[in-house]
Design a protein around this motif. Structure first.
Motif, PDB file in Angstrom:
ATOM      1  N   TYR A 319       0.528  -1.213   0.119  1.00 41.44           N
ATOM      2  CA  TYR A 319       0.206   0.033   0.130  1.00 41.44           C
ATOM      3  C   TYR A 319       0.792   1.026   0.067  1.00 41.44           C
ATOM      4  CZ  TYR A 319      -3.197  -3.491   1.323  1.00 41.44           C
ATOM      5  OH  TYR A 319      -4.038  -4.993   1.511  1.00 41.44           O
ATOM      6  N   ASN A 320       1.984   1.180   0.110  1.00 42.02           N
ATOM      7  CA  ASN A 320       2.927   2.197   0.218  1.00 42.02           C
ATOM      8  C   ASN A 320       2.980   2.695  -0.868  1.00 42.02           C
ATOM      9  OD1 ASN A 320       3.548   2.370   3.233  1.00 42.02           O
ATOM     10  ND2 ASN A 320       5.045   1.146   3.126  1.00 42.02           N
ATOM     11  N   ARG A 321       2.677   1.825  -2.769  1.00 40.07           N
ATOM     12  CA  ARG A 321       3.095   1.779  -3.248  1.00 40.07           C
ATOM     13  C   ARG A 321       2.041   2.556  -4.658  1.00 40.07           C
ATOM     14  NH1 ARG A 321       7.737  -3.107  -4.179  1.00 40.07           N
ATOM     15  NH2 ARG A 321       8.609  -2.026  -2.763  1.00 40.07           N
ATOM     16  N   GLN A 322       1.026   2.485  -3.871  1.00 39.29           N
ATOM     17  CA  GLN A 322      -0.519   2.594  -4.120  1.00 39.29           C
ATOM     18  C   GLN A 322      -0.982   3.447  -3.706  1.00 39.29           C
ATOM     19  OE1 GLN A 322      -3.033  -0.489  -3.463  1.00 39.29           O
ATOM     20  NE2 GLN A 322      -2.010  -2.058  -3.356  1.00 39.29           N
ATOM     21  N   HIS A 323      -1.275   4.642  -4.802  1.00 40.65           N
ATOM     22  CA  HIS A 323      -2.397   5.670  -5.024  1.00 40.65           C
ATOM     23  C   HIS A 323      -0.663   6.825  -3.408  1.00 40.65           C
ATOM     24  CE1 HIS A 323      -6.260   3.810  -5.491  1.00 40.65           C
ATOM     25  NE2 HIS A 323      -5.260   3.991  -6.117  1.00 40.65           N
ATOM     26  N   GLN A 324       0.366   7.080  -4.078  1.00 36.87           N
ATOM     27  CA  GLN A 324       0.473   7.220  -3.084  1.00 36.87           C
ATOM     28  C   GLN A 324       1.640   8.676  -3.909  1.00 36.87           C
ATOM     29  OE1 GLN A 324       0.691   7.520   0.462  1.00 36.87           O
ATOM     30  NE2 GLN A 324      -0.406   5.301   0.525  1.00 36.87           N
ATOM     31  N   ASP A 325       1.718   9.654  -3.500  1.00 33.04           N
ATOM     32  CA  ASP A 325       2.814  11.060  -3.837  1.00 33.04           C
ATOM     33  C   ASP A 325       4.441  10.764  -3.868  1.00 33.04           C
ATOM     34  OD1 ASP A 325       0.353  12.864  -4.053  1.00 33.04           O
ATOM     35  OD2 ASP A 325       0.622  13.472  -2.013  1.00 33.04           O
ATOM     36  N   ILE A 326       4.871  10.614  -4.420  1.00 29.45           N
ATOM     37  CA  ILE A 326       6.400  10.156  -4.468  1.00 29.45           C
ATOM     38  C   ILE A 326       7.292  11.138  -3.175  1.00 29.45           C
ATOM     39  CG2 ILE A 326       8.569  10.086  -5.603  1.00 29.45           C
ATOM     40  CD1 ILE A 326       6.866   9.580  -8.220  1.00 29.45           C
ATOM     41  N   ARG A 327       7.331  10.720  -2.700  1.00 28.12           N
ATOM     42  CA  ARG A 327       8.361  10.974  -0.769  1.00 28.12           C
ATOM     43  C   ARG A 327       9.315   9.861  -0.484  1.00 28.12           C
ATOM     44  NH1 ARG A 327       3.454   9.841  -0.140  1.00 28.12           N
ATOM     45  NH2 ARG A 327       2.811   9.098   2.785  1.00 28.12           N
ATOM     46  N   SER A 328      10.128  10.316   0.385  1.00 24.82           N
ATOM     47  CA  SER A 328      10.544   9.829   2.127  1.00 24.82           C
ATOM     48  C   SER A 328      10.451  10.225   2.730  1.00 24.82           C
ATOM     49  CB  SER A 328      11.482   9.683   1.318  1.00 24.82           C
ATOM     50  OG  SER A 328      12.196   8.459   0.200  1.00 24.82           O
ATOM     51  N   GLU A 329       9.560   9.388   3.770  1.00 24.15           N
ATOM     52  CA  GLU A 329       8.960   9.593   5.129  1.00 24.15           C
ATOM     53  C   GLU A 329       9.449   8.548   6.576  1.00 24.15           C
ATOM     54  OE1 GLU A 329       5.082  10.477   5.534  1.00 24.15           O
ATOM     55  OE2 GLU A 329       5.304  12.195   4.335  1.00 24.15           O
ATOM     56  N   ASN A 330      10.183   8.745   7.317  1.00 23.65           N
ATOM     57  CA  ASN A 330      10.372   8.341   8.213  1.00 23.65           C
ATOM     58  C   ASN A 330      11.381   6.810   8.037  1.00 23.65           C
ATOM     59  OD1 ASN A 330       9.046  10.020  10.068  1.00 23.65           O
ATOM     60  ND2 ASN A 330       7.385   8.876   9.769  1.00 23.65           N
ATOM     61  N   GLY A 331      12.121   6.860   6.688  1.00 25.82           N
ATOM     62  CA  GLY A 331      12.202   5.927   6.485  1.00 25.82           C
ATOM     63  C   GLY A 331      12.100   5.011   5.604  1.00 25.82           C
ATOM     64  N   ILE A 332      10.972   5.417   4.959  1.00 27.25           N
ATOM     65  CA  ILE A 332       9.721   5.124   4.022  1.00 27.25           C
ATOM     66  C   ILE A 332       9.448   5.731   2.867  1.00 27.25           C
ATOM     67  CG2 ILE A 332       7.993   3.768   3.093  1.00 27.25           C
ATOM     68  CD1 ILE A 332       7.161   3.384   6.394  1.00 27.25           C
ATOM     69  N   ASP A 333      10.111   4.870   1.156  1.00 27.17           N
ATOM     70  CA  ASP A 333       9.860   5.312   0.413  1.00 27.17           C
ATOM     71  C   ASP A 333       8.506   4.656  -0.093  1.00 27.17           C
ATOM     72  OD1 ASP A 333      12.450   6.274   0.093  1.00 27.17           O
ATOM     73  OD2 ASP A 333      13.039   4.015  -1.075  1.00 27.17           O
ATOM     74  N   TYR A 334       7.451   6.574  -0.703  1.00 30.45           N
ATOM     75  CA  TYR A 334       6.427   6.202  -0.848  1.00 30.45           C
ATOM     76  C   TYR A 334       6.223   6.500  -2.192  1.00 30.45           C
ATOM     77  CZ  TYR A 334       4.635   5.952   4.065  1.00 30.45           C
ATOM     78  OH  TYR A 334       4.503   5.456   4.773  1.00 30.45           O
ATOM     79  N   GLY A 335       4.936   5.985  -3.734  1.00 31.00           N
ATOM     80  CA  GLY A 335       5.167   6.123  -4.704  1.00 31.00           C
ATOM     81  C   GLY A 335       5.476   4.683  -5.594  1.00 31.00           C
ATOM     82  N   ASP A 336       4.152   5.067  -6.511  1.00 27.75           N
ATOM     83  CA  ASP A 336       3.994   3.982  -7.438  1.00 27.75           C
ATOM     84  C   ASP A 336       5.100   3.653  -8.469  1.00 27.75           C
ATOM     85  OD1 ASP A 336       3.188   1.803  -9.160  1.00 27.75           O
ATOM     86  OD2 ASP A 336       1.372   2.134  -8.826  1.00 27.75           O
ATOM     87  N   THR A 337       6.673   3.856  -8.305  1.00 22.32           N
ATOM     88  CA  THR A 337       7.443   3.767  -8.721  1.00 22.32           C
ATOM     89  C   THR A 337       8.128   2.265  -9.376  1.00 22.32           C
ATOM     90  OG1 THR A 337       8.944   3.911  -8.072  1.00 22.32           O
ATOM     91  CG2 THR A 337       8.465   5.902  -7.813  1.00 22.32           C
ATOM     92  N   ILE A 338       8.626   2.501 -10.924  1.00 15.25           N
ATOM     93  CA  ILE A 338       9.234   1.190 -11.928  1.00 15.25           C
ATOM     94  C   ILE A 338      10.341  -0.432 -10.663  1.00 15.25           C
ATOM     95  CG2 ILE A 338      11.293   2.647 -12.348  1.00 15.25           C
ATOM     96  CD1 ILE A 338       9.191   0.819 -14.991  1.00 15.25           C
ATOM     97  N   GLU A 339      10.659   0.884  -9.895  1.00 13.28           N
ATOM     98  CA  GLU A 339      11.562  -0.351  -8.883  1.00 13.28           C
ATOM     99  C   GLU A 339      10.680  -1.445  -8.386  1.00 13.28           C
ATOM    100  OE1 GLU A 339      13.906   3.411 -10.168  1.00 13.28           O
ATOM    101  OE2 GLU A 339      11.939   3.450  -8.720  1.00 13.28           O
ATOM    102  N   GLY A 340       9.681  -0.415  -7.849  1.00  9.87           N
ATOM    103  CA  GLY A 340       8.267  -1.649  -6.919  1.00  9.87           C
ATOM    104  C   GLY A 340       8.148  -2.841  -8.345  1.00  9.87           C
TER     105      GLY A 340
END
Length: 459
Positions: A319-340
């Motif tokens: 869910y960190n990669r779904q419907h998320q602005d691309i950002r990093s918070e508290n060591g967690i990468d958010y966003g539906d990027t190609i790396e996922g």
């Protein structure tokens, strides 16, 4: 005691003989060409297509349409050009077109917006009005569903599904089928399932006999937010009682069963079997629910009109990669990027779609008007409407399936020939669920059809 013991053994042997004679495990004729199709799916092609789709910046339904490089307009034109290239490579075997409708006054589409999907149809040779369909969603989004300008790669959700649909078309366009196959890149999913609604309603208006809708929504992630890394399973979501059931049909179902044998459920069982037979190292979970808990997808508009439809997707979502602005918070990468995205896994699920579509399109149409009788009798009789020989010249005959009522998959089968009725002697109707499949000369089978309205595929 000796005589009683001997009599008991004799009775047991008699029962065993009768049961083994009547009930044999399902037999199936292996299809080498389906193995070939599975092997032909390219993870490299899928990766290239996902990277191209991600490169459009955002594919939000309300995003830019005039640019050649950014926004949903550029994305859909590129998808159409890819389908056209596939058609050119197969000698014009695909009919490729935009399908659109202007939507306004909706919560997520307040102003007039043209929702445009890309459709490619591979016509069947003998039964072109019978369709099986594979879809993926074009559009993407970030945290704010109305944000149409921020970067929204949508690599897994759902460039993976569109890339899989394109790759399935590349592979299957090299073959000729009896029934038609539709490859659909649908728009407006995040804003309200509009692309699916438009296609389903037009199909109904045009009299399409849709036998299967395979909605692919997120088929590339193997790293779940639950910490599980898994590239060997997939989920198939399939609703139970069909949405179009009437009150009279519900009364009948109460006394005859069918709650777990809707056409969508038996479509899911068919895909599950295809995974077992043709996709190495993949086990599917058939989930008895329309979609994930309280959520929805682009198969639902087809289910709403009574068409069999399922959702195929990864087992463990992140869910960190779904419907998320691309950002990093508290060591967690958010966003539906190609790396996922795991491209080999996306290829595996694409292959599952391809062999399922091919199997159904080569097989005769699922039997229609299947009926059952046998109350207060020792045997069970099934009957069905004979298929048109003009539409189904490949028909060899029919196979009856049955299973215990608490079994998830069909357990027993018997090929009964090219007939329209058959009695299973000493198989009691009360103890099993039953169904009928059609079989081609070379062994391709349709999905199993449960008797009555509860299990009927759209005619």
């Amino acid at each position: 005691m000796k005589h009683i013991f001997s009599a008991g053994i004799a009775l047991a042997l008699t029962l065993t003989t009768a049961t083994s004679h009547a009930q044999s495990p399902p037999s199936y004729q292996d299809q080498q060409r389906l193995h070939d199709i599975a092997k032909a799916v390219s993870a490299k092609h899928i990766e290239q297509d996902i990277r191209t789709l991600v490169g459009f910046g955002t594919r939000h339904t309300l995003s830019e349409t005039a640019s050649d490089t950014q926004g949903i307009g550029a994305a859909r034109r590129w998808i159409k050009s890819e389908f056209e290239q596939i058609s050119q490579d197969c000698g014009g075997c695909l009919e490729v077109y935009f399908q659109s409708k202007t939507i306004s006054g909706e919560t997520r589409i307040p102003g007039a917006t043209e929702v445009v999907s890309v459709i490619a149809v591979q016509r069947g040779s003998h039964d072109p009005d019978r369709y099986v369909l594979m879809s993926g969603d074009i559009d993407s989004r970030v945290s704010d569903v109305m944000n149409s300008t921020s970067i929204s790669p949508g690599a897994n959700d759902n460039a993976s599904g569109v890339a899989g649909t394109l790759e399935a078309a590349r592979v299957l366009s090299k073959y000729t089928f009896n029934g038609s196959i539709v490859y659909a890149a649908l728009a407006g999913e995040e804003q309200g399932l509009f692309g699916g609604k438009i296609l389903a309603e037009q199909a109904q208006k045009d009299g399409w006999r849709i036998k299967a809708v395979l909605n692919n929504d997120m088929i590339g992630n193997i790293e779940g937010i639950n910490g599980v890394i898994n590239n060997t399973t997939a989920r198939i979501f399939a609703e139970g009682t069909r949405q179009t059931e009437t009150s009279e049909e519900a009364i009948t179902r109460r006394f005859t069963g069918g709650e777990v044998d809707s056409p969508s459920r038996n479509l899911a069982r068919y895909i599950d079997w295809m995974a077992d037979r043709y996709i190495p190292n993949l086990d599917t979970m058939v989930i008895y629910r329309l979609d994930r808990f309280g959520r929805g997808g682009h198969h639902r508009p087809f289910n709403d009109l009574g068409y069999p439809g399922v959702r195929i997707m990864e087992t463990n979502e992140n869910y960190n990669r779904q419907h998320q602005d691309i950002r990093s918070e508290n060591g967690i990468d958010y966003g539906d990027t190609i790396e996922g995205v795991n491209f080999d896994y996306a290829a595996k699920l694409t292959a599952l779609n391809a062999v399922s579509l091919a199997g159904m399109a080569w097989a005769p149409s699922p039997p229609a008007k299947v009926k059952i009788a046998g109350a207060v009798k020792p045997s069970t009789t099934l009957s069905w409407q004979a298929l048109s020989s003009e539409q189904n010249p490949q028909l060899k005959g029919y196979k009856i399936y049955w299973r215990y009522t608490d079994a998830p998959q069909w357990q027993f089968s018997r090929f009964v020939g090219n007939v329209d009725t058959f009695t299973l002697e000493n198989v009691v109707i009360d103890n099993y669920f039953f169904g009928v499949a059609s079989v081609s000369q070379d062994g391709a089978e349709s999905p199993v059809v449960f008797p009555g309205a509860a299990g009927a595929f759209s005619e």
